[in-house]
Design an enzyme around this catalytic site. Sequence first.
Site, PDB file in Angstrom:
ATOM      1  N   ASP A   1      -0.351  -1.590   0.296  1.00 47.24           N
ATOM      2  CA  ASP A   1      -1.028  -1.821   1.565  1.00 47.24           C
ATOM      3  C   ASP A   1      -0.152  -1.481   2.773  1.00 47.24           C
ATOM      4  OD1 ASP A   1      -3.096  -2.832   3.234  1.00 47.24           O
ATOM      5  OD2 ASP A   1      -2.062  -4.768   3.364  1.00 47.24           O
TER       6      ASP A   1
ATOM      7  N   ASN B   1       7.091  -6.326  -6.399  1.00 49.49           N
ATOM      8  CA  ASN B   1       6.118  -7.037  -5.574  1.00 49.49           C
ATOM      9  C   ASN B   1       4.732  -6.903  -6.188  1.00 49.49           C
ATOM     10  OD1 ASN B   1       5.200  -8.402  -2.988  1.00 49.49           O
ATOM     11  ND2 ASN B   1       3.930  -6.547  -3.001  1.00 49.49           N
ATOM     12  N   GLU B   2       4.132  -8.032  -6.458  1.00 57.10           N
ATOM     13  CA  GLU B   2       2.759  -8.105  -6.950  1.00 57.10           C
ATOM     14  C   GLU B   2       2.462  -7.149  -8.102  1.00 57.10           C
ATOM     15  OE1 GLU B   2      -0.137  -8.112  -3.803  1.00 57.10           O
ATOM     16  OE2 GLU B   2       0.432 -10.162  -3.287  1.00 57.10           O
TER      17      GLU B   2
ATOM     18  N   ASN C   1       2.883 -15.031  -3.660  1.00 59.57           N
ATOM     19  CA  ASN C   1       2.078 -14.442  -2.583  1.00 59.57           C
ATOM     20  C   ASN C   1       0.684 -15.050  -2.724  1.00 59.57           C
ATOM     21  OD1 ASN C   1       4.311 -12.851  -2.202  1.00 59.57           O
ATOM     22  ND2 ASN C   1       3.306 -10.899  -2.627  1.00 59.57           N
TER      23      ASN C   1
ATOM     24  N   TYR D   1      -3.095 -16.302  -0.844  1.00 60.75           N
ATOM     25  CA  TYR D   1      -4.003 -16.132   0.301  1.00 60.75           C
ATOM     26  C   TYR D   1      -5.225 -17.043   0.233  1.00 60.75           C
ATOM     27  CZ  TYR D   1      -1.094 -12.250   1.759  1.00 60.75           C
ATOM     28  OH  TYR D   1      -0.033 -11.498   2.197  1.00 60.75           O
TER      29      TYR D   1
ATOM     30  N   TYR E   1      -8.301 -14.333   1.469  1.00 59.46           N
ATOM     31  CA  TYR E   1      -9.080 -13.576   0.475  1.00 59.46           C
ATOM     32  C   TYR E   1      -9.914 -14.516  -0.392  1.00 59.46           C
ATOM     33  CZ  TYR E   1      -6.070  -9.704   1.777  1.00 59.46           C
ATOM     34  OH  TYR E   1      -5.405  -8.744   2.485  1.00 59.46           O
TER      35      TYR E   1
ATOM     36  N   GLU F   1       4.547 -14.687   0.584  1.00 56.91           N
ATOM     37  CA  GLU F   1       3.431 -14.216   1.415  1.00 56.91           C
ATOM     38  C   GLU F   1       2.367 -15.286   1.515  1.00 56.91           C
ATOM     39  OE1 GLU F   1       1.638 -10.389   0.631  1.00 56.91           O
ATOM     40  OE2 GLU F   1       3.570  -9.487   0.158  1.00 56.91           O
TER      41      GLU F   1
ATOM     42  N   TRP G   1       3.340 -13.743   5.874  1.00 54.78           N
ATOM     43  CA  TRP G   1       2.962 -12.329   5.912  1.00 54.78           C
ATOM     44  C   TRP G   1       2.112 -12.107   7.139  1.00 54.78           C
ATOM     45  CZ3 TRP G   1       5.085  -8.510   3.490  1.00 54.78           C
ATOM     46  CH2 TRP G   1       4.452  -7.253   3.494  1.00 54.78           C
TER      47      TRP G   1
ATOM     48  N   LYS H   1      -2.111  -9.136   9.998  1.00 59.62           N
ATOM     49  CA  LYS H   1      -1.617 -10.484   9.701  1.00 59.62           C
ATOM     50  C   LYS H   1      -0.348 -10.822  10.475  1.00 59.62           C
ATOM     51  CE  LYS H   1      -3.770 -10.815   5.169  1.00 59.62           C
ATOM     52  NZ  LYS H   1      -4.060  -9.394   4.912  1.00 59.62           N
TER      53      LYS H   1
HETATM   54  C1  BDP Z   1      -0.229  -8.404  -0.678  1.00 65.06           C
HETATM   55  C2  BDP Z   1       0.835  -7.369  -0.544  1.00 65.06           C
HETATM   56  C3  BDP Z   1       1.061  -6.895   0.879  1.00 65.06           C
HETATM   57  C4  BDP Z   1      -0.258  -6.866   1.618  1.00 65.06           C
HETATM   58  C5  BDP Z   1      -0.791  -8.280   1.705  1.00 65.06           C
HETATM   59  C6  BDP Z   1      -2.125  -8.378   2.436  1.00 65.06           C
HETATM   60  O1  BDP Z   1       2.050  -7.735  -1.149  1.00 65.06           O
HETATM   61  O2  BDP Z   1       1.694  -5.655   0.864  1.00 65.06           O
HETATM   62  O3  BDP Z   1      -0.138  -6.280   2.877  1.00 65.06           O
HETATM   63  O4  BDP Z   1      -0.953  -8.819   0.418  1.00 65.06           O
HETATM   64  O5  BDP Z   1      -3.157  -8.338   1.797  1.00 65.06           O
HETATM   65  O6  BDP Z   1      -1.180  -7.830  -1.510  1.00 65.06           O
HETATM   66  O7  BDP Z   1      -2.120  -8.476   3.648  1.00 65.06           O
END
Ligand code: BDP
Length: 605
Positions: A167, A417-418, A472, A474, A478, A512, A557, A576
Amino acid sequence: MLDYSMLYPKETVSRRVVSMDGMWKFHLDGQEIGEKEGWIHGLPGTDMIPVPASFQDFYTDKDTREFTGDMWYEKDMFVPGEWEGKQILVRFAAATHRATVYVNGVEITSHEGGFTPFCADVTEVVRYNAHNKVVVKVNNELTETNIPCGKTITLPNGKKMNKPYFDFFNYSGLQRSVHLVALPKESVFDLDLDYEINGSDAKVNYSVKTTGDKPVKVELFDEAGNKVAESVGKTGILSVADAHLWRVHNAYLYRLVIRIMDEDKIVDEYEQEIGIRTVEIKGTSILLNGEPVYLKGFGKHEDSDIVGRGFNIGVMKRDFELMKWIGANSFRTAHYPYSEEIYQMADREGFLVIDEVAAVGMFESLMNFMEASTGKVTAFFEKETTPILLKAHKKAIEEMIARDKNHPCVIAWSLLNEPESTNEAATPYFEEVFKYAHELDVQKRPRTFALIMNSLPNTCKCYHLSDFISLNRYYGWYVKGGYEICAAEELFRKEMDEWKALNLNKPFIFTEYGADTLGLEHKLPSVMWSQEYQDEYLNMTNEVFDSYDFIKGEQIWNFADFQTTEGIMRVNGNKKGVFTRQRQPKDTAYLLKKRWEGLDLNYKG
Ligand code: BDP
């Protein structure tokens, strides 16, 4: 072992460094005709472009901004006659994602991996007291066999296009400085340091590699310039009485001077600023110099207007000032090793850095952040090409550690990462990279990887390898955003309760969490994307963080809004940021400042 030194170029009595930054000739090569047409001897046309910078955001046409393929750079360099007999190098701090270097029409070297330095040894081809032509072919295509991962497609109009599995915009080109370097034939090649602290005294264990056999002498000076220790030999111990330790926002930097001697003549001299400190994980604590630290800060990007991912010294300064203003003490170099100057500044300012290799996009999806929250699985590490990817990944780790190991600010390595870590096939792959990082790092710094939303206590097959767990998450963005935020909190707490029940006895940090927010959007009552919602979201997540003792850090993030590929999920970039892309605060910056200024460094002990 790497066949070039990763030491940062510095002038000393024996070394010369000339910057090659500035305007370079530039030419895109969509037809791949450069070699055939002899561009290795000089480029056609008159277009020029600044270095360091990403090439994409200077031009006004979309074909150029989206260009995928080979691009060529050219610059003349003057090599002084008094350098005859020395080793002459052209050092690229980065060429994204791969490059081949030609000097005076001769191919010198190629390098793969867009975020670490490499040197072209041009000793045999340069003309002294004359101008020499440096030509570089850079390529920015994405593949599944190198990092960061993605693919390259061909559109119906015949043009290539990048499809990142990550992303952020695929900024590329010569994004960091280029230097012309003259070294003595016998020179300091590498340095390893490790620290022991005993009461008020410290020991610095050092190990120097040189390109010859002559003896080595090492001296350590304090900030006032007084010599505090010295030693002879390529390996040894410097004992420092009443040592000043390197601390968070209270960094003390000693100056280590390494000399290769021939009787009393200096053959080579190299200097390195060092900070005496230890890093360790004990139970659920992250210890710096034996004392617990709580991480407050950001996942960042190297990203700014006009120059894209190009190193921008002004933006760097502003970012550190903003991080100090808001009460942060740390950041993760998401999602690639940053420019070396940023670590030097973090050393000086006393910031803690989680250094991340560019292993991002190991989840086959163009919207992994979205799809992972639906439980999607992609079996990324079971491909025929996985061994090639692993090799590239390990090389990138080797280069990152070789480059960054002596920065006191670097307290941990983030190795992916992820990634897709819910599949059995991921485990042997992860074991390899974790073992490799451990072998390479004399200081044995903690290792981690950032877990994507589908990697949960009962699905992730790899978290046991991490010295501390990085999540990470959300919830509230999300997953169950807006008026459903109470449901998000419930799910969030459910996950954290499950981790707690596992009793891992390791620290957790959030690498994140965040919510997209438009810089000017206000709405009462809140809606998602408004400043009000970003605050609401943060109040919820902060309460969850405060409810679990084993959570030892929060890195939101993102530090600032940043450019991504265009698409329906992003409004001209990821929003973000706590700050706008122009580095001005959104409302939430004040909320975070209040919180972080109120949290002690040893919060939760
Ligand atoms: C994660 C990623 C990051 C994205 C973030 C997002 O590690 O690179 O920018 O979430 O969705 O998937 O903002």
